[in-house]
Design an enzyme around this catalytic site. Structure first.
Site, mmCIF file in Angstrom:
data_model
loop_
_atom_site.group_PDB
_atom_site.id
_atom_site.type_symbol
_atom_site.label_atom_id
_atom_site.label_comp_id
_atom_site.label_asym_id
_atom_site.label_seq_id
_atom_site.Cartn_x
_atom_site.Cartn_y
_atom_site.Cartn_z
ATOM 1 N N GLY A 240 52.489 114.278 74.370
ATOM 2 C CA GLY A 240 53.027 113.468 75.470
ATOM 3 C C GLY A 240 52.059 113.359 76.642
ATOM 4 O O GLY A 240 52.186 112.475 77.490
ATOM 5 N N CYS A 293 68.928 114.031 74.123
ATOM 6 C CA CYS A 293 70.333 113.607 74.205
ATOM 7 C C CYS A 293 70.785 112.911 72.923
ATOM 8 O O CYS A 293 71.686 112.084 72.935
ATOM 9 C CB CYS A 293 70.563 112.710 75.408
ATOM 10 S SG CYS A 293 70.362 113.545 76.985
ATOM 11 N N GLY A 294 70.139 113.223 71.822
ATOM 12 C CA GLY A 294 70.610 112.719 70.538
ATOM 13 C C GLY A 294 70.030 111.383 70.117
ATOM 14 O O GLY A 294 70.584 110.710 69.262
ATOM 15 N N LYS A 295 68.910 110.990 70.687
ATOM 16 C CA LYS A 295 68.345 109.675 70.359
ATOM 17 C C LYS A 295 67.873 109.604 68.900
ATOM 18 O O LYS A 295 68.203 108.651 68.186
ATOM 19 C CB LYS A 295 67.191 109.337 71.322
ATOM 20 C CG LYS A 295 66.655 107.925 71.154
ATOM 21 C CD LYS A 295 66.104 107.337 72.445
ATOM 22 C CE LYS A 295 65.019 108.157 73.094
ATOM 23 N NZ LYS A 295 63.713 108.022 72.478
ATOM 24 N N THR A 296 67.126 110.608 68.471
ATOM 25 C CA THR A 296 66.631 110.593 67.091
ATOM 26 C C THR A 296 67.796 110.673 66.105
ATOM 27 O O THR A 296 67.835 109.942 65.113
ATOM 28 C CB THR A 296 65.626 111.743 66.860
ATOM 29 O OG1 THR A 296 64.525 111.554 67.756
ATOM 30 C CG2 THR A 296 65.100 111.756 65.443
ATOM 31 N N ARG A 409 57.885 120.289 67.851
ATOM 32 C CA ARG A 409 57.970 118.948 67.257
ATOM 33 C C ARG A 409 57.497 118.900 65.818
ATOM 34 O O ARG A 409 56.753 119.774 65.360
ATOM 35 C CB ARG A 409 57.056 117.995 68.067
ATOM 36 C CG ARG A 409 57.376 117.901 69.552
ATOM 37 C CD ARG A 409 58.352 116.813 69.823
ATOM 38 N NE ARG A 409 58.763 116.753 71.224
ATOM 39 C CZ ARG A 409 59.344 115.681 71.756
ATOM 40 N NH1 ARG A 409 59.541 114.598 71.047
ATOM 41 N NH2 ARG A 409 59.741 115.702 73.015
HETATM 42 O O1 SAT Z 1 56.691 113.967 75.544
HETATM 43 S S1 SAT Z 1 56.999 112.649 75.029
HETATM 44 O O2 SAT Z 1 57.745 111.858 76.032
HETATM 45 O O3 SAT Z 1 55.812 111.928 74.632
HETATM 46 C C1 SAT Z 1 57.959 112.802 73.652
HETATM 47 C C2 SAT Z 1 59.319 112.241 73.765
HETATM 48 O O4 SAT Z 1 60.204 112.903 74.297
HETATM 49 O O5 SAT Z 1 59.538 111.135 73.295
HETATM 50 MN MN MN Z 2 60.801 109.744 74.253
#
Ligand code: SAT
Ligand code: MN
Length: 651
Positions: A240, A293-296, A409
């Site tokens: 990130g 918050c559960g996006k994935t 991750r």
């Molecule tokens: O750290 S990042 O924002 O690149 C990863 C994410 O939460 O999508």
């Molecule tokens: Mn993100």
């Protein structure tokens, strides 16, 4: 405002190359014949000048051009192993990368927009004046790649040829960063010139981890030059912060849409996924949610998963809303990923045949990764993000060190996931999006799902996302505002971004069928906040399928809804069969708890937002109009039914 190419490009100031001839002289001097041969494909003068200036600035020992060929990608994998940035794990194709303990997430306080004198920035962003950034870069980036190989890759943020795809160059001395880029983005080496010409721009990212030691992390910086769409990142490796094709270029893209593509495009922190409805029809969703918050999870619930983090949206000629995923892979949080909630992802992580870069998880003595919440037997010791670990180990502040970092991750290609709609994902026409969702983490206020009654109300839902505040942030309200879950990535004034949202969603370019349904989602209501004797969350991960399933039916006109001041709410009789289809009991009493309107809580939330936006300059009046209208309607309901309004009173 955003003025592109304003003032000096720092890369050119430091590298002093401003002509093609000058660039070629540097390139010819620093590249061996094989890499020179590869780079000869790229004719874009600006791109060659950028690369040459990066060479002059960073002074690498060698330069490697990543053409995206199998051989080049293999070279990068091996270089990462040789450098020790990644290590092999037991499973074929799996590696582990550790970021320094101080570099486990975005370094928010060390991330700055480079701005020109007098530019107005988001109140939520940090900025640094161009001259100061130049000083830093001269001090820390000159010679930063001595003894290292600079790698240069050419990528596309989206399928080549898509109206909202933009090419980007990644320049880094970190093989882990290039390896990740190869998994997460489409290498467009062959098409780079044509794409840069078509879009009229490209993003540039320059990164070096330097010595990659803890002592240097305080000097780490993530600089984003808005005017030149160029990022600089130093002394860190967390993706990130370093793989700036992701959030760095997302920010540029947000900026570009806000100021140069009004009523044409949006750049959002959203998943994209398709649901299969009656008769096999596909309905596509794009949804925003803050990290964690559960996006994935939501994305993967779909039958036709496209992306889990970012979306580029536009209005097509035919009046439909279209979306592409600028990425082609997943940089997913692994905490709480388990067989029950994420079967498809788990198959990739625990099965065979998928390349995975793990980061910051625990590696046991057999070379197997483990993480909190995987619901498997966990080892008592191993190596994790802070070195050797054993159960019960405490840090300097006497806090228990978890088995894996909360932000650990897994990086893998999306196409490896069983429900990924790979062909559609690669279609430059994008997928037609019918439903936009906004979700947060809200324990006590909003119901699991509600639908905006107008485009303006939809924009207000996006503006009003909240997540639970973390321990250090808990204020009077206990919530943290997360506008569109995109606020950390909005460089300019929030008011400008909001105006662009109102303009886009109210656009006359939408056909009647093309106008999306805009909804709010909340998975985090608790028993305690709904007057129940039960404990914990009212819902479960698997319920997501029901909320999306209901929206699928609603968006296609197959079910009606109950009108309320905050929006349209589902009927029990429409939800029940959807719960049946996931083999779950859904008692009416649970529905009643989930959809009762807790007027005081909602009004308190509206007041919080009204006050906060009131402090921000130039916020469009329509937002306050909506808040005021909803508040007075809610208070009228309270007058009639009391502070807790049963859903049956509305129907
Ligand atoms: O750290 S990042 O924002 O690149 C990863 C994410 O939460 O999508
Ligand atoms: Mn993100």
């Amino acid at each position: 405002m955003l003025e592109l190419k304003k003032n000096d490009d720092i890369l050119t100031v430091v590298g002093r190359i401003d002509s093609l001839a000058g660039a070629m002289a540097i390139i010819e001097k620093n590249l061996d014949s094989a890499n020179l041969q590869k780079l000869s494909r790229i004719k874009n003068t600006d791109a060659l000048i950028k690369v040459a200036n990066a060479i002059v600035m960073c002074q690498p020992d060698a330069v490697f051009i990543d053409s995206g060929s199998a051989a080049d990608v293999q070279w990068i994998r091996e270089h990462s192993l040789t450098k020790g940035e990644e290590n092999k794990l037991a499973k074929e194709g799996h590696t582990i990368h550790f970021d320094l303990p101080q570099d486990q997430a975005r370094l928010v306080n060390q991330t700055y927009y480079i701005i020109n004198e007098g530019e107005q920035m988001s109140s939520l962003a940090k900025s640094v004046l161009r001259a100061e950034a130049l000083e830093y870069i001269k001090k820390f980036m000159v010679g930063i790649m001595k003894g290292k190989t600079m790698m240069v890759g050419f990528f596309s943020r989206g399928p080549v040829g898509a109206p909202a795809a933009i090419p980007a160059i990644e320049i880094s001395s970190s093989a882990y960063v290039l390896h990740s880029a190869e998994i997460l983005y489409r290498n467009c080496f062959e098409h780079f010139d044509a794409e840069a010409q078509r879009t009229g721009l490209f993003f540039t990212n320059v990164h070096s981890e330097g010595e990659n030691v803890t002592e240097n992390v305080p000097n780490a910086r993530i600089f984003m030059d808005r005017s030149w769409m160029t990022t600089f990142a130093t002394f860190c490796t967390y993706a990130g912060n370093t793989l700036l094709l992701k959030k760095g270029n997302h920010r540029f893209s947000v900026d570009f849409c806000t100021y140069y593509k009004v009523e044409e495009q949006l750049s959002e922190h959203m998943f994209i996924t398709g649901m299969t409805g009656p008769g096999g029809r596909k309905t596509f969703f794009a949804g925003a949610a803050p990290s964690g918050c559960g996006k994935t999870t939501t994305a993967m619930v779909g039958s036709d998963f496209i992306g889990d983090d970012l979306a580029q949206l536009w209005i097509a000629e035919d009046g439909s809303l279209r979306a592409i995923n600028p990425e082609k892979g997943i940089f997913g949080i692994v905490e709480d990923v388990n067989l029950e909630g994420d079967p498809f992802l788990m198959k990739c992580l625990r099965g065979h045949g998928t390349e995975v870069i793990w980061s910051n998880v625990l590696i046991d003595k057999d070379g197997t990764p483990h993480w909190a919440g995987h619901n498997e037997e966990a080892p008592k010791e191993g190596i994790n993000f802070q070195g050797e670990w054993f159960e019960g180990k405490r840090d300097a502040d006497d806090h228990l060190i978890p088995m894996s970092h909360k932000n650990s991750r897994c990086t893998l290609v999306a196409s490896a996931i069983d429900n990924h709609a790979t062909e559609l994902s690669e279609d430059p026409k994008g997928v037609p999006v019918k439903v936009i969702t906004y979700s947060g983490r809200d324990g006590d206020t909003m119901p699991p799902v509600w639908v905006a009654k107008s485009a303006d109300e939809g924009v207000a839902i996006g503006a009003s996302i909240v997540s639970k505040a973390t321990a250090t942030e808990v204020g009077a309200s206990g919530v943290r505002r997360q506008p569109w879950a995109n606020a950390p990535f909005i460089p300019g004034a929030l008011a400008d971004y909001m105006e662009a949202q109102f303009t886009f969603f109210n656009s006359k370019k939408f056909s009647a069928a093309g106008k999306p349904v805009i909804a709010g989602l909340n998975y985090f209501l608790t028993h305690e906040n709904r007057g129940s004797s039960g404990k914990g969350l009212l819902g479960e991960k698997k319920d997501v399928k029901v909320w999306l399933g209901w929206l699928e039916l609603y968006a296609n006109g197959n079910v009606g809804a109950i009108e309320s001041p905050i929006g349209m709410l589902p009927r029990y009789n429409d939800l029940k069969p959807l719960f049946d289809s996931i083999n779950k009991e859904y008692p009416k009493s649970l529905y009643d708890m989930q959809f009762a309107l807790y007027i005081d809580n909602i009004v308190k939330r509206i007041d919080l937002q009204t006050e906060a936006y009131g402090k921000e300059g130039n916020i469009p009046g329509r937002l306050f109009d909506i808040y005021a209208k909803q508040k007075s309607a809610l208070l009228a309901l309270k007058e009639k039914f009391g502070a807790v309004v049963a859903i049956d009173s509305l129907s």
